[in-house]
Design a protein around this motif. Structure first.
Motif, mmCIF file in Angstrom:
data_model
loop_
_atom_site.group_PDB
_atom_site.id
_atom_site.type_symbol
_atom_site.label_atom_id
_atom_site.label_comp_id
_atom_site.label_asym_id
_atom_site.label_seq_id
_atom_site.Cartn_x
_atom_site.Cartn_y
_atom_site.Cartn_z
ATOM 1 N N UNK A 1 0.888 -1.176 0.000
ATOM 2 C CA UNK A 1 0.000 0.000 0.000
ATOM 3 C C UNK A 1 0.918 1.215 0.000
ATOM 4 N N UNK A 2 0.681 2.121 -0.969
ATOM 5 C CA UNK A 2 1.480 3.349 -0.995
ATOM 6 C C UNK A 2 0.577 4.534 -0.712
ATOM 7 N N UNK B 1 2.525 0.312 3.492
ATOM 8 C CA UNK B 1 2.806 -1.037 3.986
ATOM 9 C C UNK B 1 3.386 -1.853 2.846
ATOM 10 N N UNK B 2 4.474 -2.583 3.125
ATOM 11 C CA UNK B 2 5.007 -3.512 2.123
ATOM 12 C C UNK B 2 5.191 -4.851 2.814
ATOM 13 N N UNK C 1 -3.001 0.332 -4.032
ATOM 14 C CA UNK C 1 -2.964 -0.926 -3.277
ATOM 15 C C UNK C 1 -2.713 -2.041 -4.275
ATOM 16 N N UNK C 2 -1.805 -2.927 -3.950
ATOM 17 C CA UNK C 2 -1.605 -4.078 -4.831
ATOM 18 C C UNK C 2 -1.557 -5.342 -3.976
ATOM 19 N N UNK C 3 -2.297 -6.347 -4.416
ATOM 20 C CA UNK C 3 -2.275 -7.645 -3.730
ATOM 21 C C UNK C 3 -1.983 -8.687 -4.782
ATOM 22 N N UNK C 4 -0.955 -9.487 -4.524
ATOM 23 C CA UNK C 4 -0.516 -10.434 -5.545
ATOM 24 C C UNK C 4 -1.218 -11.767 -5.323
#
Length: 1511
Positions: A642-643, A662-663, A698-701
């Motif tokens: 999350x940036x 959050x990384x 937001x990125x969720x892999x």
């Protein structure tokens, strides 16, 4: 060349001759007419239809049919006919060349035309085969027409052959032609085999309609097989046919959704600057805040009203084309309606004219019969199209609403409650269905009025205008009434919504209501809403009486005014039978459109309200699809990132989460910690895309699995809940069940994994629900796991087991990325990363060691509570053993429902160590009882119950008034017939003024009677519905807990919504109509019998036929209606369930499967609905046939007895007979409607006979005023069982607890801890022994006297929608001061005083707008308010963090100092300082002493404490 020359060279054969065809006793057509018109009419028909029909076939390809014998025969006949026609043509050529006399051109042209037509028929037959038509209406009509025309010629050819010389060749070919036509007609009424590869071939139970022949389809004969079955035995699910493919959800819903989306797109394109905000937002980089603000200013500047997308237009485009067919049918039917009065006029003329040949009378009778039959067939086709359209419309709306509910954003979700959304599906979709049947009246009614007025003018001249004036005056009166009714309708809907919403919540929180003894407060609230609703209904009833009065009196007033003006304008105006009765018949036709218009208008108004509600719902904002990216860069090692994230629950509110960065690397275990309400759950929602992303990315892999804080459980078996639609992998399933600690539960549940779980998991404890929810996530095997505090509801040793085997570094998920929200500090050292949240921001972040070293807020917090939480390290803390007890209690609830030997064994866990090896019987695990369809006739006792609810006196008065009205009405028409037979003296009737006066007086009497009965019926209906609702409410609230566990809330809500609605508004109206049509039918029969006594021979036969058809129909119709209503509940139950679990369904990406399930349930419901509408049409056609026969016989006998019959009586008899058809059909419809709707009363009454709890209050209260004063509890030899044929769950417990003692209750799973508290509150009654509190035996008290004097803080914190104040004190018995004090001690004062409305803050449904921890604190505040001497804590601190838990414990110690406190231990450390501890084992008391003594004894308690690391 004239027509005569065309027919014969010398012009000797005229085209038409009146003397030959009309004024003669043996009529015949001229030969010229036969050779031209009778040959050309069928040909023209086919050539006009063919192009349209061929285009239609090209568009509707059903697949081809293989060549069959039938098809070969049809083709051969067509071919032979073609040869016959050509042979005639060749004969004419031969005749010209060989015989000197020139043959007429008609002999050449007619056969040529006929030959070409026969060729066309052969081609059409083949083309139909290729396009899969099994039976063709177009061809059948052609053959029928051709045969009818040929029959006339056939008769005259025979007559000619007897008289004169004829041409043998032409005669021979004609007879062959005639025979072939007959064969062709018979062949075309048969049906061909189904096309290759058609769905009907694959289907086990296909609908016979597509394969039925044309005749079978227009007479609805194809449903007869089902009706026979239904007559022999009650119909069951397996008898229902599959739906036709074009009626199925998967065909219908996508069409509407597609059209609606394109409508929305259109509006979007036209109103781009409305959407400017989102456009800019996409372009701006994450940090580009200025761009966003700028666009916000743009929005402010465009106050132009944006256009709304039109749902109406989308519906029109979807269902319009099919629906247009109905308009065509309606026009034909409207025109045919006026044939009756015209034929009546001709018949009266015929009776008056003694010189007319008698065949004319028979011809008129036959014509009347034919026209009425055609009218019946067309009308029923029309209705069929309408009803099927309505059915598709309902399917589409339910489907669209369901699909929308899955994607709607949280902010929008909050604007409509579950109840309202379910109403969109049930009530609003139904409104559309009802409207579609009548919508054509909007243009058809004016058309009928215009036609009627035209014929009336012809009959009576300008005096008709007087009648028209009366009608015009009636329209605004009706319109005002309709508009008023509409406003009442809206008000009533609103009250109904509120009432159902409240009922829904009461049923969901029924256990809390019982524990707190709050039933009466809530019963009062429901009754208050209900009274408001009944007040509105009462006003509507007065209006209804007014409108009935106008609508019954209007036709009479119209007739009276017209006749008065006609007679008084001019002395020479004689009112004879023809004028009076033809006018009456026309006025009767007029009555229908004029009555219907206001109804249609009000129905349209209702539908427009529904349309708006639907449009608003379907236009709601949807979740941003792109707010979480799932396609992360290949090189990125972060599983979640999350940036600069800023998130809020809706665009209008201030952000809930701010400045998130959050990384999370792949395969990490991340813990999220923080106080109650710090935004931990919101963080997970943001990762799921459930929140609005205002800034950042937001990125969720990879794929996601989610475990919500409050477990969402479906109403299906335990195994299905875990597998959740994935493919079955048995080994994996076993390891998941093992890891999630569900194995012991499966052993206790009656049917193991096949046990049915009730709605919202009623028969599982909190801990089990949570573990099932976790098992579901683990089974689905996803890349990223978001776990929202799954360990809060479980015991420490189970919690540890789950952490070690599932979540932790050695668990099943060790390869996966896991984000765990937790309050359990003991797990933190084993995590890879910890996020500390405070007020929506992440304040600290790092590994456990890193954070402890940093000396921040986290480490301080950790040191304070670590000592307390040591307990959790090894054993029995964060899960209460109570769960298992609850489990046992709940599995006993099963036993309420299923008595089976297997279930008893499954309780004696001690005897059966090898329990799992035993195969279990899945039937044992059935819990909820589906709605049963009752069978057979409705019992008379149900009607009697309804009559008693109205009041017997009122019922009798209504009937008397009814009778008066109908007798007076009959007499007034009889009076009219006497008037028309008055002799004419000097061109005028002498007694006309006296006749007119009496006629008027009779009319007035009618009006008064109508008003009276209408009013008394409506008021009676309201009295009945008040009484029935009140008794239903009392019955349900007086039921014990076990009743609610086995009855799905959907069924109960259905009783309060659908069945009560039927009793409120449908039943009184239907009974009124039923009585009306019954008296109409009897009256008409009496009049016909007086006029033509000969009909008495026929009426009994027709009566028997009628009765048989009616019984035959009602048997099936009633059962279909029941099957339909039984299959309706599951649609709403499933929808309710979906709405509660949308976030879970979306997280797992299971939307498609749920949509399919919903579609399947809707189709299942329509499977029962479709045959019921067809059965209605089947019935109507047969009854109208009976009616048509009566009309024809009345006419026939009048023709036979025309010498002895006065025109007045004949007119009276036939005008009554013309009404009879409609009345008969209506009567059967109404009698079956009365039966099917009275079922609502039966269903409402069925809860009278279920078991009830003990009395709430005893009349002479034996309780001293301040009881209990000491809080001394003595339990002697206490035992209880869940059902009389089961073993005791608790036995011989004997303890004495002194006032003011603090006692902890502990024990392993299934030891019976909860059962003890349930026994204390008498939720379950004692089987043996007694409990005394301060010397009073609680079994002798009323339940409310007991439950209101002791307090419990339950495991699940339940709130109701309403103000905070109402949730704390529903009886309004405490001052604001007391409430604030309670809030202060429960640490909510700051929170509540920070709310804008303070104590009046509205809690949403189920308290959704407060966190679970805050709800738990509110339950504590409730206990502080009541401040009773005995307090029971049931695992009360499961959902709060350690700090809050400590606050609660200290509050309890200080505030309940002098009280007796019983605590079911949740974390052992909380009871170490209690005075004594009770240890239960297998339902018996194992140990009872102070904690220090117990530890010294080294018994069971010592072992638990050792497990928990306390010693």
């Amino acid at each position: 060349m004239g027509v005569e020359k065309f027919c014969s060279p010398d012009g000797s054969d005229p085209f038409w001759d009146w003397n030959r065809t009309w004024h003669i006793s043996n009529p015949d057509f001229t030969r010229c007419f036969q050779n031209t018109v009778l040959v050309w009419v069928p040909c023209l028909y086919l050539w006009i239809c063919a192009p349209i029909y061929l285009i239609y076939l090209r568009c509707n390809d059903q697949g081809y049919i293989c060549m069959s014998h039938l098809n070969k025969a049809k083709t051969a006949v067509g071919f032979l006919l073609w040869i016959i026609c050509w042979s005639d043509v060749f004969y004419t050529f031969w005749e010209r060349s060989h015989i000197s006399s020139v043959s007429a051109p008609v002999h050449l042209i007619s056969p040529t035309l006929l030959g070409l037509t026969m060729l066309l028929t052969t081609l059409i037959i083949q083309y139909e085969r290729l396009k899969g038509v099994q039976s063709s209406g177009v061809m059948l009509l052609f053959w029928l027409l051709a045969l009818l025309c040929a029959t006339v010629t056939f008769r005259s050819k025979i007559l000619q052959a007897l008289d004169q010389m004829v041409c043998i060749w032409r005669y021979a070919t004609f007879y062959i032609y005639y025979a072939l036509l007959l064969v062709a007609l018979i062949l075309s009424s048969l049906t061909d085999r189904p096309p290759l590869f058609s769905w009907a071939v694959k289907d086990t139970n296909p609908c016979p309609e597509p394969g039925a022949s044309f005749l079978s389809r227009i007479t609805f004969w194809w449903i007869t097989r089902m009706m026979m079955t239904g007559y022999r035995r009650p119909l069951e699910e397996k008898d229902l046919w599959s739906l036709n493919p074009e009626d199925c959800s998967h065909k219908v819903v996508p069409q509407l959704v597609r059209r609606w989306n394109s409508e929305c797109q259109k509006v979007k394109r036209s109103g781009e600057n409305k959407y400017m905000f989102s456009v800019v937002k996409k372009q701006g980089k994450p940090g580009n805040a200025e761009a966003v603000e700028e666009s916000e200013i743009l929005i402010v500047k465009s106050p132009r009203k944006t256009k709304e997308p039109s749902l109406f237009w989308a519906l029109c485009l979807t269902f319009g084309p099919y629906f247009l067919i109905s308009c065509l049918y309606k026009i034909i039917q409207d025109i045919l309606m006026f044939v009756g009065p015209e034929i009546l006029r001709l018949l009266i003329r015929f009776v008056n004219d003694s010189s007319a040949p008698s065949w004319q009378g028979f011809f008129y009778t036959a014509l009347l019969f034919f026209c009425t039959c055609v009218q019946s067939l067309i009308l029923q086709r029309y209705f069929h199209v309408c009803f099927v359209s309505g059915m598709r419309l309902r399917t589409a709306i339910i489907g669209a609403v369901y699909r929308k509910a899955l994607v709607i954003s949280n902010a929008a979700r909050r604007t409509s409650t579950v109840g309202e959304i379910v109403n969109l599906m049930s009530v609003d979709a139904q409104r559309f269905m009802d409207l579609i049947t009548y919508i054509n009246m909007i243009w058809s009614a004016p058309l009928q009025v215009v036609l009627a007025l035209y014929f009336l003018w012809q009959n009576l001249g300008p005096s008709v205008l007087a009648g028209v004036a009366v009608m015009v005056l009636m329209v605004p009166v009706n319109a005002v009434i309709a508009m008023k009714t509409k406003t009442y309708q809206v008000a009533q809907m609103k009250s109904k919504d509120n009432r159902i919403k409240l009922m829904n919540e009461m049923l969901n929180g029924i256990k809390v209501l019982k524990l707190y003894a709050w039933e009466l407060a809530f019963q009062g609230k429901v009754s208050e809403i209900r009274e408001g609703e009944l007040q509105v209904l009462k006003k509507a009833a007065y209006l209804g009486a007014m409108s009935t009065f106008t609508w019954v009196c209007a036709p009479f007033l119209v007739a009276l005014s017209t006749f008065s003006v006609y007679v008084l304008i001019d002395e020479q105006n004689v009112l004879d039978a023809q004028k009076a009765f033809v006018s009456l018949a026309l006025f009767n036709i007029l009555r229908f459109p004029l009555n219907m218009l206001p109804m249609v208008i009000s129905s349209m108004v209702q539908a427009s309200v529904s349309l708006k509600r639907l449009r608003v719902f379907l236009s709601h904002e949807e979740l941003q699809e792109d707010c979480v990216e799932h396609k992360t860069l290949a090189g990125s090692s972060h599983s979640i990132s999350i940036e600069d994230g800023v998130f809020s629950w809706s665009k209008t509110e201030s952000p809930t989460l701010r400045r998130l960065n959050v990384y999370i690397p792949e395969g990490c275990l991340v813990a999220v910690v923080g106080h109650v309400g710090s935004g931990k759950s919101s963080l997970l929602s943001a990762l799921l895309g459930e929140m609005d992303k205002l800034e950042g990315s937001v990125a969720v892999k990879g794929s996601v699995a989610y475990v919500s804080q409050q477990a969402w459980i479906q109403n299906s078996t335990l195994k299905e809940n875990i597998i959740f639609g994935q493919e079955q992998r048995e080994d994996w399933y076993q390891s998941v069940v093992e890891a999630c600690g569900l194995q012991p539960d499966l052993e206790i549940l009656p049917a193991g994994e096949e046990t049915e779980i009730g709605e919202k998991g009623v028969n599982l404890s909190g801990g089990q629900k949570q573990r099932v929810s976790l098992a579901r996530a683990v089974y689905c095997d996803r890349a990223v796991y978001l776990l929202d505090d799954p360990l809060s509801a479980v015991d420490a040793h189970v919690g540890k087991h789950i952490f070690d085997h599932v979540i932790g570094p050695q668990g099943l998920l060790k390869e996966k990325t896991r984000v765990l929200v937790t309050h359990g500090l003991s797990y933190l050292p084993q995590t890879d990363l910890i996020l500390v949240m405070v007020e929506g921001e992440i304040t600290e972040m790092g590994s456990y060691q890193h954070l402890m070293a940093k000396e921040g807020a986290f480490s301080e917090f950790q040191r304070t509570y670590a000592t307390v939480d040591q307990t959790e390290e090894s054993g029995d803390a964060s899960y209460s053993p109570e769960n298992m007890a609850l489990l046992i209690y709940r599995s006993h609830c099963f036993f309420f429902v299923c008595s089976s030997a297997g279930s008893e064994k499954s309780l004696k866990v001690k005897d059966n160590k090898d329990l799992t090896k035993k195969t279990k019987n899945p039937d044992v695990g059935k819990l909820t009882e589906a709605d049963k369809a009752s069978t057979g006739r409705v019992k008379l006792s149900v009607f009697w119950a309804y009559l008693k609810a109205i009041g017997v006196l009122l019922s009798c008065i209504s009937l008397l008034l009814f009778l008066t009205h109908h007798l007076v009405s009959l007499f007034s028409n009889y009076w009219l017939s006497l008037w028309t037979d008055d002799p004419v003296v000097n061109g005028t009737q002498p007694n006309r003024l006296m006749r007119l006066g009496v006629y008027g007086g009779l009319g007035l009497t009618q009006g008064v009677a109508v008003f009276g009965y209408s009013l008394s019926m409506s008021i009676g209906g309201i009295l009945a519905s008040r009484y029935l609702h009140q008794s239903l409410l009392c019955d349900v609230l007086r039921s014990p807990m076990s009743f609610f566990e086995r009855t799905p809330s959907g069924n109960l809500v259905n009783r309060f919504a659908k069945e009560m609605d039927t009793i409120d508004s449908v039943i009184p109206m239907i009974i009124k109509m039923f009585l009306g049509s019954m008296f109409n039918v009897v009256g008409a029969c009496v009049i016909i019998l007086i006029a033509t006594p000969l009909v008495a021979i026929i009426i009994p036969f027709l009566g028997l036929l009628y009765f048989f058809v009616q019984r035959f129909y009602v048997a099936s119709s009633r059962q279909l209606k029941r099957l339909e209503s039984v299959s309706r509940s599951p649609i709403y139950t499933h929808f309710n369930e979906t709405l509660l679990g949308t976030s879970v369904i979306r997280a797992f990406g299971e939307q498609e499967r749920f949509i399919c399930e919903s579609d399947k349930r809707v189709d299942h419901n329509q499977k029962a609905y479709y045959p019921s509408i067809v059965a209605n049409r089947w019935l109507a056609i047969r009854l109208e046939f009976v009616g048509n026969c009566i009309v024809s016989f009345a006419a026939l006998f009048a023709v036979i007895a025309r010498e002895s019959l006065s025109p007045g009586i004949m007119g009276l008899s036939i005008s009554y007979a013309l009404q009879l058809t409609a009345s008969l059909t209506w009567l059967v419809r109404m009698s079956s409607d009365v039966e099917t709707n009275i079922v609502a009363v039966e269903k409402v009454k069925e809860y009278c006979d279920t078991d009830k709890e003990a009395e709430w209050k005893h009349d002479s209260s034996s309780v001293p005023p301040g009881w209990p004063t000491e809080g001394h509890i003595a339990i002697k030899g206490f035992g209880l069982r869940y059902r009389h044929d089961l073993d005791l769950a608790i036995r011989n417990v004997t303890i004495s607890i002194n006032g003011g003692e603090k006692v902890g209750i502990v024990g392993r799973t299934g030891a019976g801890k909860s059962s003890l508290t349930l026994g204390l509150f008498r939720i379950i009654e004692a089987a043996e022994g007694h409990i005394h509190i301060d010397g009073v035996d609680i079994a002798k008290l009323g339940l409310h006297e007991l439950r209101s004097r002791i307090t419990i803080i339950p495991q699940d914190p339940v709130l109701f929608s309403g103000t905070l104040r109402m949730n704390l004190d529903p009886f309004d018995s405490y001052s604001d001061e007391d409430i604030w004090k309670a809030l202060e001690f429960s640490h909510l004062k700051n929170f509540v005083s920070g709310l804008p409305d303070k104590l009046s803050h509205e809690c949403s449904e189920g308290g959704e707008n407060l966190s679970v921890g805050q709800r738990q604190l509110l339950c504590l505040a409730r206990a502080l308010l009541r401040k009773t001497k005995v307090l029971v804590l049931d695992e009360a601190t499961a959902a709060v963090d350690m700090e809050t838990d400590n606050l609660i414990q200290s509050t309890i110690r200080s505030q309940f100092e002098g009280c007796t406190v019983l605590t079911i231990a949740h974390r052992l450390n909380t009871i170490m300082d209690y005075t004594r501890v009770l240890v239960l084992e297998k339902g018996e008391m194992a140990e009872f002493d102070s904690p220090s003594n117990l530890i010294a004894q080294k018994g069971a308690f010592y072992k638990m404490a050792k497990d928990a690391g306390l010693v």
